[in-house]
Design a protein around this motif. Structure first.
Motif, PDB file in Angstrom:
ATOM      1  N   ASP A  94     -94.855  14.953  11.332  1.00 13.62           N
ATOM      2  CA  ASP A  94     -94.368  14.613   9.997  1.00 13.62           C
ATOM      3  C   ASP A  94     -93.789  13.202   9.994  1.00 13.62           C
ATOM      4  O   ASP A  94     -93.241  12.733  10.997  1.00 13.62           O
ATOM      5  CB  ASP A  94     -93.298  15.609   9.545  1.00 13.62           C
ATOM      6  N   GLN A  95     -93.894  12.548   8.856  1.00 12.79           N
ATOM      7  CA  GLN A  95     -93.403  11.176   8.765  1.00 12.79           C
ATOM      8  C   GLN A  95     -91.877  11.118   8.823  1.00 12.79           C
ATOM      9  O   GLN A  95     -91.305  10.234   9.456  1.00 12.79           O
ATOM     10  CB  GLN A  95     -93.901  10.529   7.464  1.00 12.79           C
ATOM     11  N   ARG A  96     -91.216  12.065   8.168  1.00 15.99           N
ATOM     12  CA  ARG A  96     -89.748  12.068   8.125  1.00 15.99           C
ATOM     13  C   ARG A  96     -89.250  13.503   8.217  1.00 15.99           C
ATOM     14  O   ARG A  96     -88.813  14.083   7.229  1.00 15.99           O
ATOM     15  CB  ARG A  96     -89.259  11.402   6.846  1.00 15.99           C
TER      16      ARG A  96
END
Length: 230
Positions: free
Chosen positions: A78-80
Motif C-alpha cells: 500500500d502507498q500509505r
C-alpha cells in the motif's frame, strides 16, 4: 597467504554421529507412539464431537476466509498503510472498521503472545502437560462411546464438551499471570494497529460481505389461487 591448520574445525567422530542418530530415532519413535495413542483412543472422533456441538453461526464467525493475509494486515504494497488521523469521527470509523475486518488476526495475535509467554514459563508447561494427560485418560475411558460412572453413564460428546469448559477454567486460573501479561500485550499492539492502520480501501469489500449475509433472499412461499364460488 597461509591458512593456520590449528583453527580448522575437527571432523565429527563416530561416537558423536551415532549419538545424534540415536537421538533422532528416539524422537521419531516417541512421535510415532504419541500418534498411535491418539488414534487408538479415538482422539479424532472426540475432536469431531466437540466441533459438531459448535453452532453454525459461531463456525461462520471463525471461518478461515475471515483471516486476512499477512500483506493485507501489515499493509505491504500500500502507498500509505499507516498514518495518524487527526479527525475524531474518522478515527472512530477507522477503529470500528479495523476491529470488524481484522478481528481474527487480532485473535491469532493474542494466541501468539499467549504461546510465547508459556514457552518462558516451565511451571505452566508442566501444568498444561498434566491437563493433557487427563484428556488422554478420559479418551481412553470413553473408547466405547460412553463413560460409566457407577449408577449412570455419560456420552463421550458430553464428556468432551464438559472437559473443554473445565480446561478453559483451569487454564485461566493456573495461567492467570501468563494470561494477563499476554492479554495486555496483545491489546496494546492491537490498539496501535487499529488506530494507525488505514484499511479503508477494503471497507467496501467487508461491507458487501456483511450486507450479502444479512440480506439473503428468503424462500418464497407458494401462492394459492382461490377459485371463485359459483
Amino acid at each position: 597467504m597461509t591458512v593456520n591448520n590449528d583453527t580448522a574445525i575437527p571432523p565429527l567422530d563416530g561416537a558423536s554421529a551415532s549419538a545424534g542418530l540415536a537421538t533422532a530415532n528416539a524422537a521419531s519413535n516417541l512421535l510415532g507412539k504419541a500418534q498411535n495413542t491418539w488414534n487408538e483412543s479415538k482422539g479424532p472422533e472426540v475432536v469431531k464431537d466437540v466441533v459438531s456441538s459448535i453452532p453454525e453461526g459461531t463456525k461462520k464467525l471463525f471461518s478461515a476466509d475471515k483471516v486476512r493475509s499477512f500483506s493485507i494486515y501489515f499493509g505491504i504494497g500500500d502507498q500509505r498503510p499507516y498514518f495518524v488521523e487527526t479527525n475524531g469521527p474518522l478515527i472512530g470509523a477507522r477503529i470500528k472498521h479495523n476491529m470488524s475486518f481484522f478481528y481474527l488476526n487480532y485473535l491469532a495475535q493474542s494466541g501468539f503472545f499467549f504461546a510465547l509467554s508459556i514457552l518462558f514459563s516451565p511451571g505452566s508447561l508442566l501444568e498444561i502437560g498434566i491437563l493433557a494427560l487427563v484428556w488422554i485418560v478420559l479418551m481412553r475411558l470413553t473408547v466405547d462411546g460412553v463413560l460409566n460412572l457407577g449408577c449412570f453413564t455419560v456420552t463421550r460428546k458430553v464428556v468432551s464438551v464438559g472437559m473443554t469448559a473445565l480446561s478453559a477454567i483451569v487454564l485461566l486460573y493456573v495461567l492467570a499471570n501468563v494470561f494477563w501479561w499476554a492479554l495486555s500485550t496483545s491489546i496494546f499492539f492491537m490498539m496501535v494497529h487499529a488506530v494507525l492502520r488505514d484499511a479503508s480501501k477494503y471497507k467496501d469489500t467487508s461491507d458487501t460481505e456483511q450486507t450479502s449475509e444479512s440480506t439473503a433472499p428468503a424462500a418464497e412461499s407458494p401462492v394459492v389461487m382461490m377459485e371463485p364460488k359459483v
